[in-house]
Design a protein around this motif. Sequence first.
Motif, PDB file in Angstrom:
ATOM      1  N   PRO C 419      46.472  39.580  29.479  1.00 47.86           N
ATOM      2  CA  PRO C 419      47.515  39.239  30.447  1.00 47.86           C
ATOM      3  C   PRO C 419      48.463  38.172  29.891  1.00 47.86           C
ATOM      4  O   PRO C 419      48.144  37.492  28.918  1.00 47.86           O
ATOM      5  N   CYS C 420      49.624  38.045  30.518  1.00 49.22           N
ATOM      6  CA  CYS C 420      50.608  37.077  30.056  1.00 49.22           C
ATOM      7  C   CYS C 420      50.151  35.662  30.375  1.00 49.22           C
ATOM      8  O   CYS C 420      49.203  35.461  31.131  1.00 49.22           O
ATOM      9  N   SER C 421      50.841  34.680  29.833  1.00 48.03           N
ATOM     10  CA  SER C 421      50.382  33.296  29.991  1.00 48.03           C
ATOM     11  C   SER C 421      50.360  32.863  31.448  1.00 48.03           C
ATOM     12  O   SER C 421      49.463  32.127  31.868  1.00 48.03           O
ATOM     13  N   THR C 422      51.319  33.317  32.248  1.00 51.80           N
ATOM     14  CA  THR C 422      51.336  32.931  33.662  1.00 51.80           C
ATOM     15  C   THR C 422      50.086  33.438  34.367  1.00 51.80           C
ATOM     16  O   THR C 422      49.458  32.725  35.157  1.00 51.80           O
ATOM     17  N   THR C 423      49.713  34.686  34.064  1.00 48.08           N
ATOM     18  CA  THR C 423      48.526  35.253  34.696  1.00 48.08           C
ATOM     19  C   THR C 423      47.271  34.501  34.261  1.00 48.08           C
ATOM     20  O   THR C 423      46.385  34.222  35.075  1.00 48.08           O
ATOM     21  N   ILE C 424      47.223  34.169  32.982  1.00 51.32           N
ATOM     22  CA  ILE C 424      46.058  33.425  32.486  1.00 51.32           C
ATOM     23  C   ILE C 424      45.963  32.082  33.198  1.00 51.32           C
ATOM     24  O   ILE C 424      44.893  31.677  33.676  1.00 51.32           O
ATOM     25  N   LEU C 425      47.099  31.414  33.325  1.00 52.02           N
ATOM     26  CA  LEU C 425      47.130  30.117  34.010  1.00 52.02           C
ATOM     27  C   LEU C 425      46.700  30.269  35.470  1.00 52.02           C
ATOM     28  O   LEU C 425      45.914  29.474  35.992  1.00 52.02           O
ATOM     29  N   THR C 426      47.209  31.336  36.108  1.00 51.57           N
ATOM     30  CA  THR C 426      46.845  31.572  37.508  1.00 51.57           C
ATOM     31  C   THR C 426      45.350  31.842  37.638  1.00 51.57           C
ATOM     32  O   THR C 426      44.697  31.348  38.559  1.00 51.57           O
ATOM     33  N   THR C 427      44.819  32.639  36.703  1.00 48.06           N
ATOM     34  CA  THR C 427      43.384  32.917  36.728  1.00 48.06           C
ATOM     35  C   THR C 427      42.592  31.608  36.649  1.00 48.06           C
ATOM     36  O   THR C 427      41.621  31.403  37.369  1.00 48.06           O
ATOM     37  N   TRP C 428      43.048  30.724  35.777  1.00 48.90           N
ATOM     38  CA  TRP C 428      42.357  29.447  35.626  1.00 48.90           C
ATOM     39  C   TRP C 428      42.417  28.654  36.924  1.00 48.90           C
ATOM     40  O   TRP C 428      41.431  28.091  37.377  1.00 48.90           O
ATOM     41  N   LYS C 429      43.577  28.643  37.548  1.00 43.72           N
ATOM     42  CA  LYS C 429      43.726  27.902  38.807  1.00 43.72           C
ATOM     43  C   LYS C 429      42.854  28.496  39.902  1.00 43.72           C
ATOM     44  O   LYS C 429      42.248  27.787  40.692  1.00 43.72           O
ATOM     45  N   GLU C 430      42.801  29.825  39.954  1.00 38.44           N
ATOM     46  CA  GLU C 430      42.079  30.479  41.044  1.00 38.44           C
ATOM     47  C   GLU C 430      40.570  30.427  40.857  1.00 38.44           C
ATOM     48  O   GLU C 430      39.829  30.313  41.823  1.00 38.44           O
ATOM     49  N   THR C 431      40.118  30.554  39.604  1.00 44.81           N
ATOM     50  CA  THR C 431      38.670  30.550  39.397  1.00 44.81           C
ATOM     51  C   THR C 431      38.160  29.142  39.158  1.00 44.81           C
ATOM     52  O   THR C 431      36.988  28.861  39.390  1.00 44.81           O
ATOM     53  N   GLY C 432      39.019  28.261  38.667  1.00 43.39           N
ATOM     54  CA  GLY C 432      38.599  26.907  38.341  1.00 43.39           C
ATOM     55  C   GLY C 432      37.572  26.893  37.223  1.00 43.39           C
ATOM     56  O   GLY C 432      36.800  25.953  37.090  1.00 43.39           O
ATOM     57  N   SER C 433      37.552  27.934  36.413  1.00 47.37           N
ATOM     58  CA  SER C 433      36.524  28.013  35.385  1.00 47.37           C
ATOM     59  C   SER C 433      37.153  28.435  34.073  1.00 47.37           C
ATOM     60  O   SER C 433      37.869  29.437  33.999  1.00 47.37           O
ATOM     61  N   ARG C 434      36.888  27.674  33.014  1.00 43.13           N
ATOM     62  CA  ARG C 434      37.440  28.026  31.705  1.00 43.13           C
ATOM     63  C   ARG C 434      36.789  29.277  31.180  1.00 43.13           C
ATOM     64  O   ARG C 434      37.416  30.100  30.540  1.00 43.13           O
ATOM     65  N   LYS C 435      35.506  29.406  31.477  1.00 39.04           N
ATOM     66  CA  LYS C 435      34.751  30.544  30.962  1.00 39.04           C
ATOM     67  C   LYS C 435      35.359  31.856  31.482  1.00 39.04           C
ATOM     68  O   LYS C 435      35.657  32.756  30.700  1.00 39.04           O
ATOM     69  N   TRP C 436      35.570  31.923  32.810  1.00 37.52           N
ATOM     70  CA  TRP C 436      36.082  33.181  33.360  1.00 37.52           C
ATOM     71  C   TRP C 436      37.515  33.426  32.958  1.00 37.52           C
ATOM     72  O   TRP C 436      37.954  34.565  32.831  1.00 37.52           O
ATOM     73  N   THR C 437      38.274  32.329  32.763  1.00 36.31           N
ATOM     74  CA  THR C 437      39.640  32.502  32.291  1.00 36.31           C
ATOM     75  C   THR C 437      39.626  33.129  30.898  1.00 36.31           C
ATOM     76  O   THR C 437      40.394  34.046  30.606  1.00 36.31           O
ATOM     77  N   ALA C 438      38.717  32.635  30.059  1.00 39.67           N
ATOM     78  CA  ALA C 438      38.622  33.183  28.707  1.00 39.67           C
ATOM     79  C   ALA C 438      38.212  34.654  28.760  1.00 39.67           C
ATOM     80  O   ALA C 438      38.776  35.491  28.045  1.00 39.67           O
ATOM     81  N   VAL C 439      37.254  34.967  29.615  1.00 43.25           N
ATOM     82  CA  VAL C 439      36.839  36.369  29.757  1.00 43.25           C
ATOM     83  C   VAL C 439      38.028  37.213  30.201  1.00 43.25           C
ATOM     84  O   VAL C 439      38.299  38.282  29.657  1.00 43.25           O
ATOM     85  N   GLY C 440      38.771  36.687  31.197  1.00 45.05           N
ATOM     86  CA  GLY C 440      39.913  37.415  31.736  1.00 45.05           C
ATOM     87  C   GLY C 440      40.990  37.664  30.690  1.00 45.05           C
ATOM     88  O   GLY C 440      41.741  38.633  30.766  1.00 45.05           O
ATOM     89  N   ALA C 441      41.094  36.779  29.697  1.00 44.43           N
ATOM     90  CA  ALA C 441      42.124  36.941  28.674  1.00 44.43           C
ATOM     91  C   ALA C 441      41.628  37.788  27.505  1.00 44.43           C
ATOM     92  O   ALA C 441      42.347  38.647  27.004  1.00 44.43           O
ATOM     93  N   LEU C 442      40.395  37.552  27.076  1.00 38.79           N
ATOM     94  CA  LEU C 442      39.927  38.183  25.844  1.00 38.79           C
ATOM     95  C   LEU C 442      39.330  39.575  26.046  1.00 38.79           C
ATOM     96  O   LEU C 442      39.470  40.433  25.184  1.00 38.79           O
ATOM     97  N   MET C 443      38.689  39.775  27.196  1.00 40.22           N
ATOM     98  CA  MET C 443      38.073  41.086  27.425  1.00 40.22           C
ATOM     99  C   MET C 443      39.109  42.223  27.367  1.00 40.22           C
ATOM    100  O   MET C 443      38.891  43.215  26.663  1.00 40.22           O
ATOM    101  N   PRO C 444      40.255  42.088  28.079  1.00 40.23           N
ATOM    102  CA  PRO C 444      41.259  43.161  27.981  1.00 40.23           C
ATOM    103  C   PRO C 444      41.750  43.364  26.550  1.00 40.23           C
ATOM    104  O   PRO C 444      41.947  44.499  26.111  1.00 40.23           O
TER     105      PRO C 444
END
Lengths: 338, 238, 465
Positions: C419-444
Amino acid sequence: MPDPLTSLIIACVAGFLLYTAFRPQVGWFWRWQAGRVVTARVRREDALKHLHHQEYAGQPGTLESIAGVVGISTGEAAELVSELIQHGYTQLEDRGYVLTSSGRSYALQVIRAHRLWERYLADETDVDDVEIHIRAEKAEHLLTPTEADELDARLGYPRYDPHGDPIPTSDGEVEEETGTPMTRWPLDLEGRIVHLEDEPHEVYKQLLAEGLHLGEDVRILERSSNEIRFFTEEREFVVAAVVAANITLASVPEKGVVEGPFRLLSDLEQDEAGVVMGLDDACRGLTRRRLLDLGFTPGAEVVVDLTSPFGEPRAYRVRGTRIALRREQAGMVLLECV
Amino acid sequence: MRVAKSGIDFEIALAGNPNTGKSTVFNALTGMRQHTGNWPGKTVTRAEGDYLHDGKRYRLIDLPGTYSLLSASVDEEIARDFILFGQPDCTVVVVDATSVERNLNLVLQVLEITDRVVICLNLMDEAKRRGITIDHAGLAEELGVPIVPTTARYGKGLNDLTTAVSHMVSGKTETTPRRLQITGELSDALDELVPMIEEQYHDLPNSRWVALRLLDGDYAVRQALLDGSIGELAGGNR
Amino acid sequence: MAAPNASHDVLSQADLLQRRLGADLRDRLVDSIYTDAGILNRRYVTVRLDRRRDLDRALDRVITSRIFGLPLMFLGLAAVFWVTVTGANVPSSMIATALFWVEEQGAALFNSIGIPWWITGFIWHGTYKGMAWVTAVMLPPMAIFFPLFTFFEDLGYLPRVAFNMDRFFKWAGAHGKQALSMSMGFGCNAAGVIATRIIDSPRERLIAILTNNFVPCNGRFPTLIMLATIFVGTAVSPAMASFAAAGTVVMVVIIGIVTTLLVSAFLSRTVLKGEASSFTLELPPYRRPNIGRILYTSIIDRTLFVLKRAIYMAAPAGALIWLLSAIHVGDQSLTVIISTALEPLGNAIGLDGVIILAYIIAIPANEIVVPAILMAYSGATRMVDITGLAELQGILVGDQGWTLLTAVCLMLFSLLHNPCSTTILTTWKETGSRKWTAVGALMPLAIAFVVCFLVANLWRLIAGV
């Protein structure tokens, strides 16, 4: 750039290796992770829990029993016990190790955390009943007493965990367990399931697979030394005596008995109407509150309005609105028989 | 709990079920003068906006759309906490005129907490199209608070709504909110508990509701009782 | 202020009473509220003949029927894409012509007053060109797509989509309302991630967040539409071109939905284990859409908002691309050096080095991928401006050697990649977790590489290239 065939073969091999490493539950990676969490604290608390369990059964613990439960060698168990004695949690009596009062309150704290966490998972999340126990086994070592108190308050001070075990209070008081094992319950007297023992795990899984749950009323038809035949509102069961020993019954209180025959909302045909009688006892926590808030309360008229292309979910008309429910939720709504 | 905001004369909470056109009412009243953020510590959108009426500035706070206030979810907790502890000058409950029965669930709960309520009976055009007629005057009398029929999408009835709100905040409107009909054991338990609460907090306007929440094991209300913030409600009841 | 002891007394009394009342207090409370509500409803609300509701129901019977339910949904989606494809073509090239004319004039002006070539290049051929490209590529499709989409949203169609699709999500261990957050993802994945707030259960919400990226957002649609038009549209007769293109985009979207379901199922059977939680979804009646409000919301809140962000991102990206092609090391520009280095990687997944470079530059915003690719190509070869699809095709197929495989892989990569940087940032804000943000960015990203790799090599194997 290698030719396509070679690269595909290399990729397949790499994929296979990754699969063996990360395969759900049995992959190397997960096994390694599961083995990693056993720490000194976990061992200590598991040992104390075991001693408490033994105390309840009227037997002291031995090095062998501790080693067996915690999953360590007898030598390691001896080390563990000497550490517990040093902290003043346990002492040696003639027949084995027993808890001191501080050891007992520590053990109760762990049990409290375990049962509260189970209650929380059962009420507020969608984790299944087997998984609940596994997760609580981990959480019990992580929850601080303050966190446990907060959780307790948040859950509305529940008295029992989802299996019907009493939850110790923050002062370390624990309700006496009442009830009689099904193996000793009189024939033909209606009894309510107040407890389903979750140890050993295999037996518990079997109970769940049979679809038995707390609060269900049963009547025993026949009992032999190795089998028990009984029936509930829904159907008849035959279980082995060892399994039945894990079911505890108590007498059915005066009020709150499910009145008469009923149908399930999920059994209605398209366009059929019904009147809500109440919600199933197995419907707990968030699901129950949500169904109530949406108006599935006694006396409400419901009509099956729409069915999705795959037969599920279905939309029901209730109190002037249309609410879609999956089969499981609809099966929680009991209707009056016309 | 209550923070004085400069330049704002009155704070109005906007509550309602999901899908009642609540955000349409919000947008129609505040137009472009709004900003959104999150509720403190929660990933739930908080929208606020201002509007002027008779030279006074009103701040409208859009609460999350909920079916109930019995705190089943984060959304409901936020809505409940704001109506109770945020002490808005008036709470507007948006009601879908096409499904009054279900919407009354929320209305009756709000009336139990506060008596400064204006009901916005929205989607009147849809109701009319569906052959639904509502005796809103009769219903208003029964509920004991004003009801304003609106069709927010076409801006109909919004002037009446802001007028009703201004009358409410200025104290011109007398309200006699309908209370829940509670019988049996629960009623006996309340009779026991309510006097105990009132003994401590004499002017608490919603002691019965507080008692109900305690009996239901409501964490936030227990805490409020322990740390005394319930007491501010009694003092702050203007 | 009351004494704290008295509060404790109240609480312990409450506890006592609570135990005496038993667990069904909530049931009785809600029951009494609804009983009262029922009485008031009967007394003050009268329903005459409800022809509208019957109409609604008849409509819903068709929309959710076994036979028409899903086909209607995808047909609707295809129609929206078709209108977007056919409608956006002409305005796009007009905007491109106009904006590139401005570029020429600006550059000529700068030259005539003696400003050094590198300033002219940096400002006009870099920064400005990036912004011009993004506007030309994105504005028309968005200005058509968003109002159409908002129309369906306003009508009340989206809950029906969730209703129709829920069976699949149940299989995947996810929540049917994920269909709603996915629908929002068509507009913008960051908005889709925020829209997952409607899902109560944390587990299912996390699944919805992590997989939202598999719905192509508006920034990626132009890429898909362009490729579908050039490579699929030209393969069939001109009359059918736009239908084929729209059909292709729908196919890509279906692949995205299938991927979403598979990944959701994988997640909920491994790291996010748990049973499907309670699902309640209200199906509100259809509402007559308010055209004025639709136009306002979709143009102001959505189109311009997304475009503004894209332009902000495009300006520095355009400048960077220009710099890369202007700075030479030895006798080669940086663009050539980097893309040559990336060539083997690109080749392995059916793309080329320039495309990979463009994707790296486009991490901040997906919408600038196509402009970045074109600018990198044109920078490398000193190409003139491109204003029509025919010229575009000439460059991609003729000069750069793109094949149908390149197009397919690029579409898949665009659909699946990170996902784009805005989506990654939003994911981080919504989950509050670096781990899930990383999963959300790297898995796709990993999935994109694996899928493109397999497709490219199988294709080559079968085609014998």
